[in-house]
Design a protein around this motif. Structure first.
Motif, short mmCIF file in Angstrom:
data_model
loop_
_atom_site.label_atom_id
_atom_site.label_comp_id
_atom_site.label_asym_id
_atom_site.label_seq_id
_atom_site.Cartn_x
_atom_site.Cartn_y
_atom_site.Cartn_z
N VAL A 1 4.49 6.59 -2.62
CA VAL A 1 4.01 7.76 -1.88
C VAL A 1 2.86 8.39 -2.67
O VAL A 1 2.93 8.50 -3.90
N ARG A 2 1.83 8.79 -1.94
CA ARG A 2 0.67 9.43 -2.57
C ARG A 2 0.38 10.72 -1.80
O ARG A 2 0.12 10.69 -0.59
N SER A 3 0.46 11.85 -2.46
CA SER A 3 0.23 13.16 -1.84
C SER A 3 -1.01 13.78 -2.46
O SER A 3 -1.07 13.96 -3.68
N ARG A 4 -1.99 14.11 -1.61
CA ARG A 4 -3.24 14.65 -2.11
C ARG A 4 -3.68 15.83 -1.26
O ARG A 4 -3.71 15.74 -0.02
N SER A 5 -4.06 16.93 -1.91
CA SER A 5 -4.74 17.98 -1.16
C SER A 5 -6.10 17.45 -0.72
O SER A 5 -6.66 16.55 -1.39
N SER B 1 10.66 9.83 2.35
CA SER B 1 11.85 9.53 1.56
C SER B 1 13.00 9.05 2.46
O SER B 1 13.71 8.10 2.12
N ASP B 2 13.15 9.72 3.62
CA ASP B 2 14.19 9.30 4.57
C ASP B 2 14.04 7.82 4.94
O ASP B 2 15.04 7.12 5.15
N ALA B 3 12.78 7.40 5.05
CA ALA B 3 12.53 6.02 5.51
C ALA B 3 13.00 5.00 4.49
O ALA B 3 13.26 3.84 4.85
N GLY C 1 0.83 -1.20 0.00
CA GLY C 1 0.00 0.00 0.00
C GLY C 1 0.86 1.24 0.00
O GLY C 1 2.10 1.18 0.04
N ASP C 2 0.18 2.36 -0.05
CA ASP C 2 0.86 3.65 -0.22
C ASP C 2 1.08 4.36 1.11
O ASP C 2 0.32 4.17 2.07
N LEU C 3 2.10 5.19 1.11
CA LEU C 3 2.28 6.17 2.19
C LEU C 3 1.52 7.42 1.74
O LEU C 3 1.93 8.10 0.81
N LEU C 4 0.41 7.69 2.41
CA LEU C 4 -0.50 8.75 1.98
C LEU C 4 -0.34 9.98 2.87
O LEU C 4 -0.32 9.86 4.10
N VAL D 1 -7.64 6.35 0.26
CA VAL D 1 -7.62 5.70 1.57
C VAL D 1 -7.56 4.18 1.41
O VAL D 1 -6.80 3.50 2.12
N GLU D 2 -8.32 3.65 0.49
CA GLU D 2 -8.34 2.18 0.29
C GLU D 2 -6.96 1.68 -0.11
O GLU D 2 -6.60 0.55 0.19
N ALA D 3 -6.19 2.53 -0.80
CA ALA D 3 -4.87 2.12 -1.29
C ALA D 3 -3.76 2.36 -0.27
O ALA D 3 -2.60 2.03 -0.53
N ALA D 4 -4.09 2.93 0.89
CA ALA D 4 -3.05 3.38 1.82
C ALA D 4 -2.58 2.27 2.75
O ALA D 4 -3.37 1.44 3.21
N ALA D 5 -1.28 2.30 3.04
CA ALA D 5 -0.71 1.47 4.11
C ALA D 5 -0.59 2.27 5.40
O ALA D 5 -0.54 1.69 6.49
#
Ligand SMILES: Cc1cc2nc3c(=O)[nH]c(=O)nc-3n(C[C@H](O)[C@H](O)[C@H](O)COP(=O)(O)O)c2cc1C
Length: 157
Positions: free
Chosen positions: A37-41, A29-31, A4-7, A50-54
């Motif tokens: 990675v998924r960045s959303r306003s 990125s440090d991790a 899943g993604d880091l949201l 949300v369904e795709a998030a880890a």
């Protein structure tokens, strides 16, 4: 191994929140995980994200003693109202970052209450920033995001 993604979902207005969002992205990125990675306003974020998030980081301002209207709108849109037990990614590890002009705790109270209802898991204590953004705040946001990402990737959260 997590999938899943880091949201990160962020209130789209002030520059201080953009700086906090960028700090979260730097922490991801440090991790150095292999998780996307998924960045959303907040207005652009929705149930699919949300369904795709880890794991998720929410960055909100405090407005009128409460979570920002746009972040609240996002939470309303992902909340499955008609299920007796809401079931939108239960257990999703999350961290909230709240930026206030002089406080910030009201937004944390709101988000925590809503996400408790969704049965998400508060992975780390909230970061509350009252007043002008300082370098330490940016560093703390980056650190929280990195810790969340490493924790979810290694199964700690
Ligand atoms: C309509 C509105 C209501 C606000 N209400 C609060 C509030 O209740 N508590 C607070 O700490 N800050 C409040 N603020 C300030 C915002 O949280 C602040 O603008 C935001 O954190 C960005 O801060 P900055 O100007 O340092 O970038 C409010 C701002 C707006 C626009």
């Amino acid at each position: 191994m997590a999938t899943g993604d880091l949201l990160v979902v962020w209130h789209p207005v002030p520059a201080s929140v953009a700086a906090l969002r960028d700090a979260v992205l730097a922490g991801f990125s440090d991790a150095a995980t292999s998780l996307p990675v998924r960045s959303r306003s907040a207005p652009d974020a929705g149930p699919d994200d949300v369904e795709a998030a880890a794991a998720a980081v929410l960055v909100t301002t405090e407005n009128f003693g409460a979570v920002s209207g746009l972040v609240k709108d996002f939470l309303e849109r992902i909340y499955p109202w008609f299920e007796e037990v809401p079931d939108r990614r239960p257990g999703l590890p999350y961290v909230v970052i709240s930026k206030g002009g002089s406080d910030g705790t009201g937004a944390v109270r709101d988000v925590t209450r809503i996400l408790t209802g969704l049965r998400w898991k508060e992975a780390l204590p909230p970061l509350v920033i009252a007043g002008p953004l300082a370098d330490d705040d940016v560093a703390a946001a980056r650190d929280r995001a990195a810790t969340l990402a490493i924790g979810v990737d290694t199964g700690v959260f």
